[in-house]
Motif scaffolding. Structure first.
Motif, PDB file in Angstrom:
ATOM      1  N   ALA A  14      53.327  32.451  85.564  1.00 13.56           N
ATOM      2  CA  ALA A  14      53.599  31.828  84.301  1.00 13.56           C
ATOM      3  C   ALA A  14      53.706  30.303  84.354  1.00 13.56           C
ATOM      4  CB  ALA A  14      54.798  32.474  83.752  1.00 13.56           C
ATOM      5  N   GLU A  15      54.145  29.777  85.421  1.00 13.03           N
ATOM      6  CA  GLU A  15      54.648  28.322  85.840  1.00 13.03           C
ATOM      7  C   GLU A  15      53.298  27.424  85.521  1.00 13.03           C
ATOM      8  OE1 GLU A  15      56.759  27.420  89.048  1.00 13.03           O
ATOM      9  OE2 GLU A  15      58.143  29.261  88.702  1.00 13.03           O
ATOM     10  N   GLY A  16      52.263  28.007  85.778  1.00 12.44           N
ATOM     11  CA  GLY A  16      51.003  27.272  85.965  1.00 12.44           C
ATOM     12  C   GLY A  16      50.090  27.754  84.649  1.00 12.44           C
ATOM     13  N   TYR A  17      49.531  29.117  84.730  1.00 10.40           N
ATOM     14  CA  TYR A  17      48.605  29.687  83.863  1.00 10.40           C
ATOM     15  C   TYR A  17      49.304  29.899  82.739  1.00 10.40           C
ATOM     16  CZ  TYR A  17      46.076  30.353  88.335  1.00 10.40           C
ATOM     17  OH  TYR A  17      45.325  30.155  89.402  1.00 10.40           O
ATOM     18  N   GLY A  18      50.528  30.246  82.505  1.00 12.44           N
ATOM     19  CA  GLY A  18      51.100  30.618  81.240  1.00 12.44           C
ATOM     20  C   GLY A  18      51.634  29.496  80.515  1.00 12.44           C
ATOM     21  N   GLN A  19      51.637  28.126  80.854  1.00  9.36           N
ATOM     22  CA  GLN A  19      52.132  27.019  80.242  1.00  9.36           C
ATOM     23  C   GLN A  19      51.103  26.480  78.927  1.00  9.36           C
ATOM     24  OE1 GLN A  19      52.212  23.495  82.989  1.00  9.36           O
ATOM     25  NE2 GLN A  19      50.393  23.725  83.582  1.00  9.36           N
ATOM     26  N   TYR A  20      51.710  25.961  77.935  1.00  9.53           N
ATOM     27  CA  TYR A  20      50.982  25.513  76.926  1.00  9.53           C
ATOM     28  C   TYR A  20      50.412  24.065  77.137  1.00  9.53           C
ATOM     29  CZ  TYR A  20      51.704  29.628  74.431  1.00  9.53           C
ATOM     30  OH  TYR A  20      51.776  31.194  74.067  1.00  9.53           O
ATOM     31  N   VAL A  21      49.409  23.757  76.991  1.00  4.63           N
ATOM     32  CA  VAL A  21      48.719  22.100  77.195  1.00  4.63           C
ATOM     33  C   VAL A  21      47.997  21.963  76.084  1.00  4.63           C
ATOM     34  CG1 VAL A  21      48.966  22.517  79.680  1.00  4.63           C
ATOM     35  CG2 VAL A  21      46.763  23.194  78.471  1.00  4.63           C
ATOM     36  N   VAL A  22      47.522  20.761  75.983  1.00  7.97           N
ATOM     37  CA  VAL A  22      46.943  20.243  74.835  1.00  7.97           C
ATOM     38  C   VAL A  22      45.466  20.058  75.329  1.00  7.97           C
ATOM     39  CG1 VAL A  22      46.287  18.109  73.469  1.00  7.97           C
ATOM     40  CG2 VAL A  22      48.897  18.693  74.028  1.00  7.97           C
ATOM     41  N   ASP A  23      44.571  20.790  74.671  1.00 11.74           N
ATOM     42  CA  ASP A  23      42.998  20.844  74.808  1.00 11.74           C
ATOM     43  C   ASP A  23      42.763  19.365  74.648  1.00 11.74           C
ATOM     44  OD1 ASP A  23      40.299  20.868  74.266  1.00 11.74           O
ATOM     45  OD2 ASP A  23      40.440  22.959  74.700  1.00 11.74           O
ATOM     46  N   ASN A  24      42.141  18.765  75.760  1.00  8.19           N
ATOM     47  CA  ASN A  24      41.581  17.512  75.383  1.00  8.19           C
ATOM     48  C   ASN A  24      40.351  17.158  74.273  1.00  8.19           C
ATOM     49  OD1 ASN A  24      43.137  16.218  77.473  1.00  8.19           O
ATOM     50  ND2 ASN A  24      41.476  16.522  78.998  1.00  8.19           N
ATOM     51  N   LEU A  25      39.644  18.430  74.064  1.00 12.75           N
ATOM     52  CA  LEU A  25      38.464  18.218  73.143  1.00 12.75           C
ATOM     53  C   LEU A  25      39.104  18.577  71.959  1.00 12.75           C
ATOM     54  CD1 LEU A  25      35.959  20.112  74.979  1.00 12.75           C
ATOM     55  CD2 LEU A  25      36.026  17.625  74.870  1.00 12.75           C
ATOM     56  N   LYS A  27      42.316  18.900  70.870  1.00 10.15           N
ATOM     57  CA  LYS A  27      43.783  18.545  70.744  1.00 10.15           C
ATOM     58  C   LYS A  27      44.652  19.494  70.074  1.00 10.15           C
ATOM     59  CE  LYS A  27      42.069  14.426  71.794  1.00 10.15           C
ATOM     60  NZ  LYS A  27      42.119  14.118  72.877  1.00 10.15           N
ATOM     61  N   GLU A  28      44.176  20.804  70.255  1.00 11.21           N
ATOM     62  CA  GLU A  28      45.051  21.696  70.176  1.00 11.21           C
ATOM     63  C   GLU A  28      45.993  22.267  71.058  1.00 11.21           C
ATOM     64  OE1 GLU A  28      43.391  25.559  68.170  1.00 11.21           O
ATOM     65  OE2 GLU A  28      41.659  24.438  68.461  1.00 11.21           O
ATOM     66  N   VAL A  29      47.255  22.724  70.818  1.00  7.83           N
ATOM     67  CA  VAL A  29      48.133  23.178  71.898  1.00  7.83           C
ATOM     68  C   VAL A  29      47.755  24.714  71.947  1.00  7.83           C
ATOM     69  CG1 VAL A  29      50.364  23.629  72.672  1.00  7.83           C
ATOM     70  CG2 VAL A  29      49.889  21.684  71.526  1.00  7.83           C
ATOM     71  N   LYS A  30      47.195  24.976  73.463  1.00  8.12           N
ATOM     72  CA  LYS A  30      46.895  26.408  73.873  1.00  8.12           C
ATOM     73  C   LYS A  30      47.526  26.673  75.056  1.00  8.12           C
ATOM     74  CE  LYS A  30      42.090  25.791  72.079  1.00  8.12           C
ATOM     75  NZ  LYS A  30      40.702  25.828  72.457  1.00  8.12           N
ATOM     76  N   PRO A  31      47.660  28.259  75.353  1.00  3.68           N
ATOM     77  CA  PRO A  31      47.881  28.380  76.761  1.00  3.68           C
ATOM     78  C   PRO A  31      46.634  28.243  77.673  1.00  3.68           C
ATOM     79  CG  PRO A  31      47.914  30.324  75.210  1.00  3.68           C
ATOM     80  CD  PRO A  31      47.240  29.108  74.392  1.00  3.68           C
ATOM     81  N   GLN A  32      47.310  27.642  78.895  1.00  2.00           N
ATOM     82  CA  GLN A  32      46.141  26.956  79.856  1.00  2.00           C
ATOM     83  C   GLN A  32      45.412  28.086  80.140  1.00  2.00           C
ATOM     84  OE1 GLN A  32      47.817  24.492  82.691  1.00  2.00           O
ATOM     85  NE2 GLN A  32      46.045  24.124  83.751  1.00  2.00           N
TER      86      GLN A  32
END
Length: 135
Positions: A14-25, A27-32
């Motif tokens: 969850a520390e890596g795969y479960g984090q939420y990040v901003v998609d570069n294309l 610009k939505e915040v999504k689970p990685q």
């Protein structure tokens, strides 16, 4: 052969795969892990890896990758369920430690094969295109 690790089921996943990040294309915040699945589809991966202990993640990824096979480690000792992983969309299951750590590995393989064959004989066959292999 290019495979993309999309989501794993170990305690620190969850520390890596479960984090939420901003998609570069977008610009939505999504689970990685969803971004990893999108990249796998975009890059033409030959398969993606999603832990069998997270069937809800398998289902999410299956919706994105469509015809790219999903390989799921973690069946058995790690707590992944054959039935749940297959129903969620996994195409291949990796069963390792149950076999190699058993006093009777052939018996364990036979038990897993029987369980898989019972699933394949039932109504499950209409859910996915199954390709089962015991490792």
């Amino acid at each position: 052969v290019y495979k993309r690790q999309v989501y794993m089921s170990h305690p620190g996943a969850a520390e890596g795969y479960g984090q939420y990040v901003v998609d570069n294309l977008s610009k939505e915040v999504k689970p990685q892990y969803l971004i990893f699945a999108e990249k796998a589809k975009q890059w033409g991966a030959d398969g993606v890896i999603v832990g069998a202990t997270a069937p809800e993640k398998i289902a999410d990824v299956a919706k994105i990758v469509n015809d790219i096979p999903i390989i799921s480690p973690g069946v058995g000792i790690q707590g992944g369920s054959i039935e749940k992983a297959l129903a969620a969309g996994s195409n291949y299951l990796i069963v390792g430690r149950n076999i190699i750590e058993s006093e009777y590995p052939n018996k364990v393989v036979d038990e897993f094969n029987k369980k898989i064959n019972n699933i394949l004989r039932g109504s499950w066959t209409t859910i996915n295109n199954y390709h089962m292999k015991i490792f």
